[in-house]
Design a protein around this motif. Sequence first.
Motif, PDB file in Angstrom:
ATOM      1  N   ILE A 127       1.110   4.215  -7.544  1.00  0.00           N
ATOM      2  CA  ILE A 127       2.479   4.716  -7.713  1.00  0.00           C
ATOM      3  C   ILE A 127       2.476   6.112  -8.318  1.00  0.00           C
ATOM      4  O   ILE A 127       3.176   7.016  -7.852  1.00  0.00           O
ATOM      5  N   VAL A 128       1.690   6.296  -9.362  1.00  0.00           N
ATOM      6  CA  VAL A 128       1.667   7.588 -10.059  1.00  0.00           C
ATOM      7  C   VAL A 128       1.150   8.695  -9.160  1.00  0.00           C
ATOM      8  O   VAL A 128       1.620   9.836  -9.225  1.00  0.00           O
ATOM      9  N   PHE A 129       0.204   8.370  -8.282  1.00  0.00           N
ATOM     10  CA  PHE A 129      -0.375   9.382  -7.407  1.00  0.00           C
ATOM     11  C   PHE A 129       0.278   9.400  -6.023  1.00  0.00           C
ATOM     12  O   PHE A 129      -0.323   9.840  -5.041  1.00  0.00           O
ATOM     13  N   ASP A 130       1.546   8.925  -5.973  1.00  0.00           N
ATOM     14  CA  ASP A 130       2.388   9.014  -4.773  1.00  0.00           C
ATOM     15  C   ASP A 130       1.744   8.375  -3.544  1.00  0.00           C
ATOM     16  O   ASP A 130       1.786   8.920  -2.440  1.00  0.00           O
ATOM     17  N   ARG A 131       1.171   7.209  -3.739  1.00  0.00           N
ATOM     18  CA  ARG A 131       0.610   6.456  -2.627  1.00  0.00           C
ATOM     19  C   ARG A 131       1.354   5.135  -2.489  1.00  0.00           C
ATOM     20  O   ARG A 131       2.052   4.711  -3.418  1.00  0.00           O
ATOM     21  N   PRO A 132       1.237   4.474  -1.342  1.00  0.00           N
ATOM     22  CA  PRO A 132       1.894   3.171  -1.188  1.00  0.00           C
ATOM     23  C   PRO A 132       1.380   2.187  -2.234  1.00  0.00           C
ATOM     24  O   PRO A 132       0.214   2.263  -2.656  1.00  0.00           O
ATOM     25  N   PRO A 133       2.236   1.288  -2.687  1.00  0.00           N
ATOM     26  CA  PRO A 133       1.794   0.298  -3.692  1.00  0.00           C
ATOM     27  C   PRO A 133       0.598  -0.502  -3.209  1.00  0.00           C
ATOM     28  O   PRO A 133       0.413  -0.730  -2.012  1.00  0.00           O
ATOM     29  N   ALA A 134      -0.234  -0.909  -4.139  1.00  0.00           N
ATOM     30  CA  ALA A 134      -1.397  -1.725  -3.805  1.00  0.00           C
ATOM     31  C   ALA A 134      -0.948  -3.071  -3.255  1.00  0.00           C
ATOM     32  O   ALA A 134       0.188  -3.504  -3.445  1.00  0.00           O
ATOM     33  N   ARG A 135      -1.832  -3.715  -2.554  1.00  0.00           N
ATOM     34  CA  ARG A 135      -1.526  -5.014  -1.967  1.00  0.00           C
ATOM     35  C   ARG A 135      -1.166  -6.021  -3.057  1.00  0.00           C
ATOM     36  O   ARG A 135      -1.866  -6.138  -4.057  1.00  0.00           O
ATOM     37  N   ARG A 136      -0.054  -6.706  -2.863  1.00  0.00           N
ATOM     38  CA  ARG A 136       0.453  -7.714  -3.794  1.00  0.00           C
ATOM     39  C   ARG A 136       0.648  -7.122  -5.193  1.00  0.00           C
ATOM     40  O   ARG A 136       0.385  -7.776  -6.207  1.00  0.00           O
ATOM     41  N   ALA A 137       1.121  -5.886  -5.237  1.00  0.00           N
ATOM     42  CA  ALA A 137       1.328  -5.217  -6.527  1.00  0.00           C
ATOM     43  C   ALA A 137       2.401  -5.916  -7.356  1.00  0.00           C
ATOM     44  O   ALA A 137       2.288  -5.993  -8.582  1.00  0.00           O
ATOM     45  N   ARG A 142       3.792  -8.864 -12.173  1.00  0.00           N
ATOM     46  CA  ARG A 142       4.426 -10.050 -12.754  1.00  0.00           C
ATOM     47  C   ARG A 142       3.401 -10.835 -13.600  1.00  0.00           C
ATOM     48  O   ARG A 142       3.719 -11.317 -14.689  1.00  0.00           O
ATOM     49  N   MET A 143       2.189 -10.933 -13.090  1.00  0.00           N
ATOM     50  CA  MET A 143       1.148 -11.633 -13.845  1.00  0.00           C
ATOM     51  C   MET A 143       0.810 -10.886 -15.132  1.00  0.00           C
ATOM     52  O   MET A 143       0.606 -11.507 -16.191  1.00  0.00           O
ATOM     53  N   ALA A 144       0.773  -9.553 -15.065  1.00  0.00           N
ATOM     54  CA  ALA A 144       0.498  -8.761 -16.263  1.00  0.00           C
ATOM     55  C   ALA A 144       1.561  -8.998 -17.326  1.00  0.00           C
ATOM     56  O   ALA A 144       1.251  -9.104 -18.522  1.00  0.00           O
ATOM     57  N   GLU A 145       2.819  -9.112 -16.907  1.00  0.00           N
ATOM     58  CA  GLU A 145       3.901  -9.375 -17.857  1.00  0.00           C
ATOM     59  C   GLU A 145       3.808 -10.782 -18.427  1.00  0.00           C
ATOM     60  O   GLU A 145       4.098 -11.010 -19.605  1.00  0.00           O
ATOM     61  N   GLN A 146       3.389 -11.739 -17.606  1.00  0.00           N
ATOM     62  CA  GLN A 146       3.252 -13.112 -18.084  1.00  0.00           C
ATOM     63  C   GLN A 146       2.097 -13.259 -19.071  1.00  0.00           C
ATOM     64  O   GLN A 146       2.131 -14.120 -19.957  1.00  0.00           O
ATOM     65  N   LEU A 147       1.072 -12.412 -18.933  1.00  0.00           N
ATOM     66  CA  LEU A 147      -0.080 -12.484 -19.828  1.00  0.00           C
ATOM     67  C   LEU A 147       0.178 -11.804 -21.164  1.00  0.00           C
ATOM     68  O   LEU A 147      -0.577 -12.024 -22.124  1.00  0.00           O
ATOM     69  N   LYS A 148       1.220 -10.998 -21.240  1.00  0.00           N
ATOM     70  CA  LYS A 148       1.468 -10.223 -22.459  1.00  0.00           C
ATOM     71  C   LYS A 148       1.547 -11.087 -23.720  1.00  0.00           C
ATOM     72  O   LYS A 148       0.894 -10.776 -24.725  1.00  0.00           O
ATOM     73  N   PRO A 149       2.317 -12.200 -23.736  1.00  0.00           N
ATOM     74  CA  PRO A 149       2.381 -12.997 -24.978  1.00  0.00           C
ATOM     75  C   PRO A 149       1.060 -13.663 -25.340  1.00  0.00           C
ATOM     76  O   PRO A 149       0.866 -14.064 -26.490  1.00  0.00           O
ATOM     77  N   SER A 200      11.458   0.841 -14.289  1.00  0.00           N
ATOM     78  CA  SER A 200      10.986   1.923 -13.419  1.00  0.00           C
ATOM     79  C   SER A 200       9.854   1.449 -12.518  1.00  0.00           C
ATOM     80  O   SER A 200       9.783   1.826 -11.342  1.00  0.00           O
ATOM     81  N   VAL A 201       8.963   0.604 -13.064  1.00  0.00           N
ATOM     82  CA  VAL A 201       7.856   0.092 -12.251  1.00  0.00           C
ATOM     83  C   VAL A 201       8.384  -0.785 -11.127  1.00  0.00           C
ATOM     84  O   VAL A 201       8.008  -0.623  -9.954  1.00  0.00           O
ATOM     85  N   TRP A 202       9.273  -1.734 -11.461  1.00  0.00           N
ATOM     86  CA  TRP A 202       9.834  -2.601 -10.425  1.00  0.00           C
ATOM     87  C   TRP A 202      10.597  -1.784  -9.387  1.00  0.00           C
ATOM     88  O   TRP A 202      10.513  -2.057  -8.183  1.00  0.00           O
ATOM     89  N   LYS A 203      11.346  -0.791  -9.830  1.00  0.00           N
ATOM     90  CA  LYS A 203      12.123   0.034  -8.912  1.00  0.00           C
ATOM     91  C   LYS A 203      11.208   0.788  -7.955  1.00  0.00           C
ATOM     92  O   LYS A 203      11.476   0.874  -6.755  1.00  0.00           O
ATOM     93  N   SER A 204      10.118   1.326  -8.474  1.00  0.00           N
ATOM     94  CA  SER A 204       9.173   2.054  -7.625  1.00  0.00           C
ATOM     95  C   SER A 204       8.521   1.130  -6.610  1.00  0.00           C
ATOM     96  O   SER A 204       8.343   1.496  -5.440  1.00  0.00           O
ATOM     97  N   LEU A 205       8.182  -0.082  -7.029  1.00  0.00           N
ATOM     98  CA  LEU A 205       7.557  -1.027  -6.099  1.00  0.00           C
ATOM     99  C   LEU A 205       8.524  -1.425  -4.992  1.00  0.00           C
ATOM    100  O   LEU A 205       8.130  -1.559  -3.823  1.00  0.00           O
ATOM    101  N   GLU A 206       9.807  -1.603  -5.329  1.00  0.00           N
ATOM    102  CA  GLU A 206      10.794  -1.983  -4.320  1.00  0.00           C
ATOM    103  C   GLU A 206      11.090  -0.839  -3.355  1.00  0.00           C
ATOM    104  O   GLU A 206      11.127  -1.036  -2.139  1.00  0.00           O
ATOM    105  N   GLU A 207      11.268   0.367  -3.864  1.00  0.00           N
ATOM    106  CA  GLU A 207      11.641   1.495  -3.020  1.00  0.00           C
ATOM    107  C   GLU A 207      10.502   1.902  -2.087  1.00  0.00           C
ATOM    108  O   GLU A 207      10.757   2.262  -0.933  1.00  0.00           O
ATOM    109  N   ARG A 208       9.291   1.821  -2.528  1.00  0.00           N
ATOM    110  CA  ARG A 208       8.176   2.270  -1.704  1.00  0.00           C
ATOM    111  C   ARG A 208       7.764   1.223  -0.674  1.00  0.00           C
ATOM    112  O   ARG A 208       6.976   1.528   0.204  1.00  0.00           O
TER     113      ARG A 208
END
Length: 211
Positions: A127-137, A142-149, A200-208
Amino acid sequence: MHTLDTSDLSKLIACPSCDALYSEVRPGHGRRAVCERCHTVLISPRRNAGLQVIALSTAAVILVIGATIFPFLQINVAGMSNSATVLDAAMAFAGGPLLALSLAVTALIVLLPLIRLLLILYVLTPIVFDRPPARRAKRAFRMAEQLKPWSMAEIFALGCAVSLIKVADLARIEFGPAFWMFLGLVVIIVVQDAFICRWSVWKSLEERRRP
């Protein structure tokens, strides 16, 4: 946030803490959109935040690996000394009936933080380097957010601080490189979480993903 408009459900944002609904309005850089009910930060865009998060995540990965390899501390008492790494402490009971506890401790203080950092890098780098999102990003983020706690590096640091205070009167303690790496890791993780704007991350994944 503006008055709620339900004509377009894709333009709604829900507070992750109290489930209050708001119409989605992007604030300017450096400003934040905050829930009026519980004051949870909903949107907080920053300039170059993606690059900063990538840099912090990369540094954190290096520190996690280093903290598991180098000695964490050395204890000297009655002319005898012994040093241990983080993995040595976590796996202290690996040979007995407390094997499950040892594995859980290792996962919570080493494996889960490392996996979460790698997932964040996997999602943000394209995303930061203006490329298409990685596969199953989306699934990865979502998994990264679930692992946070469950990433309890800071809890481990707090527990070590309490234990070392009690042991200091009985033996001479010397902190190894891994101790300082671990302290740096805790600080970096806190700063990194503050820099990530999840909206912002979710928005970028949806728009791209759109054609």
